[in-house]
Design a protein around this motif. Structure first.
Motif, PDB file in Angstrom:
ATOM      1  N   SER A 121      10.194  46.768  36.464  1.00  0.00           N
ATOM      2  CA  SER A 121      10.262  46.549  35.012  1.00  0.00           C
ATOM      3  C   SER A 121      10.935  47.716  34.307  1.00  0.00           C
ATOM      4  O   SER A 121      11.700  47.528  33.351  1.00  0.00           O
ATOM      5  CB  SER A 121       8.856  46.325  34.451  1.00  0.00           C
ATOM      6  N   VAL A 165      14.484  41.629  36.149  1.00  0.00           N
ATOM      7  CA  VAL A 165      15.800  41.545  35.501  1.00  0.00           C
ATOM      8  C   VAL A 165      15.906  40.267  34.678  1.00  0.00           C
ATOM      9  O   VAL A 165      16.366  40.269  33.524  1.00  0.00           O
ATOM     10  CB  VAL A 165      16.916  41.622  36.568  1.00  0.00           C
ATOM     11  N   ALA A 200      14.644  47.419  34.961  1.00  0.00           N
ATOM     12  CA  ALA A 200      15.224  46.331  34.173  1.00  0.00           C
ATOM     13  C   ALA A 200      15.394  46.736  32.717  1.00  0.00           C
ATOM     14  O   ALA A 200      16.374  46.345  32.065  1.00  0.00           O
ATOM     15  CB  ALA A 200      14.360  45.075  34.288  1.00  0.00           C
ATOM     16  N   GLU A 201      14.470  47.519  32.206  1.00  0.00           N
ATOM     17  CA  GLU A 201      14.581  47.979  30.816  1.00  0.00           C
ATOM     18  C   GLU A 201      15.776  48.914  30.647  1.00  0.00           C
ATOM     19  O   GLU A 201      16.535  48.815  29.666  1.00  0.00           O
ATOM     20  CB  GLU A 201      13.302  48.683  30.385  1.00  0.00           C
ATOM     21  N   LYS A 204      14.253  40.142  31.381  1.00  0.00           N
ATOM     22  CA  LYS A 204      14.986  40.816  30.305  1.00  0.00           C
ATOM     23  C   LYS A 204      16.212  40.011  29.859  1.00  0.00           C
ATOM     24  O   LYS A 204      17.019  40.496  29.060  1.00  0.00           O
ATOM     25  CB  LYS A 204      15.438  42.209  30.777  1.00  0.00           C
ATOM     26  N   ALA A 213      18.883  46.692  30.718  1.00  0.00           N
ATOM     27  CA  ALA A 213      19.048  45.915  29.479  1.00  0.00           C
ATOM     28  C   ALA A 213      19.512  46.814  28.342  1.00  0.00           C
ATOM     29  O   ALA A 213      20.380  46.426  27.538  1.00  0.00           O
ATOM     30  CB  ALA A 213      17.743  45.218  29.127  1.00  0.00           C
ATOM     31  N   ASN A 214      18.977  48.015  28.286  1.00  0.00           N
ATOM     32  CA  ASN A 214      19.362  48.947  27.221  1.00  0.00           C
ATOM     33  C   ASN A 214      20.788  49.462  27.367  1.00  0.00           C
ATOM     34  O   ASN A 214      21.373  49.980  26.415  1.00  0.00           O
ATOM     35  CB  ASN A 214      18.396  50.133  27.190  1.00  0.00           C
TER      36      ASN A 214
END
Length: 868
Positions: free
Chosen positions: A516, A570, A519-520, A573, A523-524
């Protein structure tokens, strides 16, 4: 029956519509008669028998030691088969080398049979009663396919490629659908790419509901003999022992068919367009029992006289006679053959009367041609023709059934029948709807799923056992064993002399890995898709692969399904998830053996590569399949086109999946989905095909390096330049990160991703969903790249170095002249339009004070026509 040979340019798709159009190889229809052998000791179903003769703990596997075949002589068997008049042999298979005879029965018999001029084939059961892999798949309602990919497909390919069989007789299909057995994909390979593609014949037992509907030869069920003409070529697989396919020690004479019964089966089968596959069951000690040998010898004697009516014949207008029972017809050219199963003074024919009413045919008895023509007369009232047989039956050479040869002067009826069959075949062809065939011309015509081109930016992750030494690069193992001094010295200085690469695996613990959190970060960054190295050239898989036993992230190392965890995080997100997969593995012995054969053998592909790829696709529904490690062999060896046809036509991700071009040394930069050509590919000009720039933040390595310096990482400006130059020229960028062995993304990587995300949050409009413009980079100012969306043009300025904040552009002069556009800067739209003018053939754009601009590193001009 009309049999058509295959055109060289025909490619069969892995669909029944396509596969069913394949004409049957001519040899099979001409053969008519074959022999099947069961080489197994059949397990009695009677508990009392086992209780009486064997100990309570006795297992079926213990029988194997007594399956010694000590008297097996392949040459003797082949002589018996040849003398029977059979034209092809189908053997039931077993692993006879590891246990039992310790001989390659298939190999020995195939050679002996072919030496006799006969055709050789193999029976193969798809399912196995008690195989734990199969039973586990069955428990999932056949959604899992471990047994198929790990056992069935490798076995069948091994049979085909090792023994060049001409018949593959499938069975054991009935519990699961053809999609579970992967039947169409296998048959497409068999028909298109296998070493026996032009001669191979298969049957119809390829999945529940498939028999009697699809495949090569229809068998429908055991002992299938419909007694009427069928529109599709079929086969009557039947047994001489009425009760068993295997040898039975307690069978009595009444349990065996007589020669007359066998000839009846042969005549009725061939008359109705079928072939006869007559089964015998050899003994466990390797002999063909005398009763079987006698029946086969009798059949050979009969065919020695009457084979003209069988071999190469076609069904006639009528199959059996309309007046007299036990008369079956065949035909060849101008000749019609009436096979009489019973002897009478006169042969009374009803179905053939028309031949005699309209013509004056000659009639002879096969084997007795030297006695001249037979007399006949037509009874018009009875609509029958009476043919007088020889008065002395003892003078007739055929002992059990008799064949009348009727020679006419017309082929009209046969031509009509052939036309009907051709018409039926043509209807099959016309109804076949093409998807993607297993060839590059077809596969390359597939449109790229739109999501990929719109995404533009993805993240690559190189993570594996090489992350433990984290020295040099991801090729650590290869460089070390290739005696590169840098890597050899590193190992000598830090590890004991007998240390192996595999020992690094225990330290690949990923103890801080949090999917997680990763994935953050992704995404960012503004990325829209993520590609994880599920398996690099070292062969270690980041998922619990059935085909990488003890060398995967569940069995050793983290004891976690890395692919599964990251895929879920992933997607949560909103990003697309894909995997990298290396086709080759540096030191895999299967691959090395194939390489030694100059890639004629494909054991590694069928036993490792293809099962892994399908496992990844079907278990994780990947949206990207990024292939690599292709360069030593061509796509034919990797079976790439056949796999991609399955991926595009039948896989669970067929509509969304995107692949690259690394599918063989003949495919890279030429075929596939998007092209990558080489690592860090960035041509700087517009390309005809969609392409991707797979590049690294660490300039020297794809994997994390503990000793990397700051200067060895790209700065944010360089990364943005790579991004915009790639997108401007029609590409996507795949930017790589190398995590640590303990499962973290190093701060330098996280910082770069954060910076990219900040920039894209302001300027992403000029990246996502855009198309290349008329010009890619500017003709006057260096570091200016263009993209477009509908009528809007974006000019991305990477360097702010010009005099008095005035940017001079050359490429868009005509566009400005024709459209009188407005110009704004992304992120500063509230400041209004920027001034511009054309001066001395150049476009001058007046930038705002840099201190007031929101974008920190690169700046985008949004240029819209006046009427927008």
């Amino acid at each position: 029956m009309t049999v058509i040979t295959k055109a060289d340019d025909v490619i069969y798709e892995p669909t029944w519509d396509s596969l069913d159009t394949r004409p049957l190889p001519a040899w099979y229809d001409e053969a008519k008669s074959g022999s099947g052998q069961t080489g197994k000791v059949k397990l009695p179903e009677y508990v009392d028998f086992m209780s009486k003769y064997y100990s309570p703990k006795f297992t079926y596997q213990e029988f194997a030691k007594d399956f010694r075949a000590e008297f097996f002589n392949a040459t003797e068997w082949a002589e018996i088969f040849e003398n029977s008049g059979a034209k092809y042999i189908v053997l039931y298979n077993w692993n006879s080398v590891d246990v039992g005879p310790h001989r390659d029965i298939v190999g020995e018999l195939s050679k002996a049979v072919r030496d006799r001029g006969l055709t050789f084939g193999a029976y193969h059961s798809l399912y196995e009663w008690f195989n734990p892999l199969y039973r586990r798949d069955k428990a999932t309602d056949f959604t899992d396919q471990e047994y198929v990919f790990n056992k069935v497909l490798p076995e069948m390919r091994e049979l085909v490629e090792t023994y060049n069989i001409s018949v593959l007789w499938s069975d054991g299909d009935w519990e699961a659908p053809d999609t579970y057995w992967n039947s169409t994909e296998f048959l497409a390979w068999l028909y298109n790419d296998s070493p026996v593609k032009d001669e191979i014949v298969v049957n119809d037992r390829w999945g529940k509901d498939i028999p009697c509907h699809h495949g090569g030869v229809y068998t429908c069920n055991d002992r299938y003999n419909p007694g009427s003409l069928q529109p599709h070529k079929w086969e009557n697989a039947m047994t001489i022992d009425k009760k068993s396919w295997g040898f039975r020690r307690n069978a009595n004479l009444a349990d065996y068919m007589t020669i007359s019964e066998l000839i009846s089966q042969l005549a009725s089968t061939v008359s109705c367009g079928g072939n006869l596959l007559m089964n015998i069951g050899p003994t466990s000690y390797g002999t063909i029992s005398p009763i079987y040998e006698e029946r086969l010898s009798q059949m050979g004697q009969w065919l020695g006289i009457n084979g003209e009516a069988i071999y190469g014949s076609q069904p006639w207008t009528a199959q059996n006679d309309s007046l007299t029972e036990g008369i079956w017809y065949t035909s060849k050219g101008n000749n019609v053959y009436a096979i009489l199963l019973k002897w009478n003074k006169d042969a009374v024919l009803g179905s053939a009367v028309g031949l005699f009413q309209n013509d004056r045919p000659t009639v002879t008895l096969l084997g007795n041609e030297d006695t001249g023509r037979l007399d006949w007369y037509v009874d018009n009232g009875a609509s029958a023709v009476y043919i007088t047989l020889p008065a002395d039956k003892n003078s007739v050479k055929s002992e059990w059934a008799w064949v009348l040869k009727i020679e006419t002067g017309s082929t009209k009826q046969n031509l009509l029948f052939s036309f009907l069959l051709v018409a039926i075949f043509a209807s099959f062809v016309s109804n076949s709807i093409a998807d993607y065939e297993a060839n590059w011309d077809s596969l390359d015509s597939r449109p790229l799923p739109s999501w990929y081109d719109e995404a533009k930016f993805g993240i690559f992750i190189h993570w594996g056992i090489f992350s433990v030494p984290s020295f040099g690069n991801e090729w650590f193992w290869s460089e070390w064993k290739g005696n590169d001094p840098t890597f050899v010295n590193f190992m000598q200085e830090n590890y004991p002399p007998d240390f192996t690469y595999q020992e690094f695996a225990k330290d690949f613990r990923a103890e801080f890995f949090n999917a997680s959190e990763w994935a953050e970060i992704f995404a960012n960054s503004g990325a829209k898709y993520v590609v994880l190295t599920a398996k690099h050239h070292e062969g270690y898989t980041l998922w619990p692969s059935t085909y990488s036993y003890s060398w995967n992230s569940m069995d050793i190392g983290p004891h976690r399904d890395i692919v599964g965890e990251l895929a879920a995080a992933v997607r949560a997100k909103g990003l697309a998830f894909g995997v990298y997969h290396s086709l080759y593995e540096w030191f895999n012995p299967l691959y090395e053996a194939d390489k030694q054969s100059n890639y004629v053998e494909k054991n590694f592909v069928y036993n490792k590569v293809l099962p892994e790829l399908k496992e990844l696709v079907e278990n994780y529904n990947v949206s990207i399949l990024w292939s690599d490690g292709e360069w030593e062999a061509n796509s034919d060896y990797w079976n790439s086109t056949s796999f991609l046809a399955w991926l595009y036509n039948e896989s669970p991700v067929k509509d969304e999946v995107v692949v690259n071009d690394r599918w063989g040394n003949d495919a890279t930069c030429s075929h596939g989905g998007f092209i990558t050509c080489s690592d860090r590919y960035n041509p700087g000009t517009l390309q005809e095909d969609k392409w991707e720039n797979a590049m690294t933040m660490d300039k020297a390595s794809w994997a994390f390096r503990r000793n990397a310096r700051l200067s060895e990482y790209y700065g944010i400006t360089d990364l943005i330049l790579n991004l915009v130059s790639t997108v401007s020229c029609g590409g996507n960028i795949l930017m790589n990160v190398g995590p640590t062995s303990y499962g973290t993304i190093a701060p330098i990587y996280e910082e770069r991703f954060t910076q990219l995300g900040t920039w894209l949050s302001i300027n992403g409009e000029a990246i996502y969903g855009t198309q290349p413009w008329t010009f890619q980079n500017d003709t006057t100012s260096w570091g200016v790249w263009y993209t477009s969306k509908d009528t809007t043009v974006y000019a991305i300025v990477v360097h702010w170095t010009w005099y008095e904040n005035i940017l001079s552009l050359g490429s868009p002069v005509d566009y400005f002249t024709d459209n009188n556009p407005t110009v704004t800067m992304l992120g500063n739209e509230e400041d209004g339009n920027l001034e511009w003018k054309i001066d001395d053939g150049n476009l001058l754009v007046y930038f705002p004070d840099r201190a007031s601009v929101k974008s920190e590193w690169a700046w985008t001009l949004k240029i819209q026509p006046e009427n927008k």
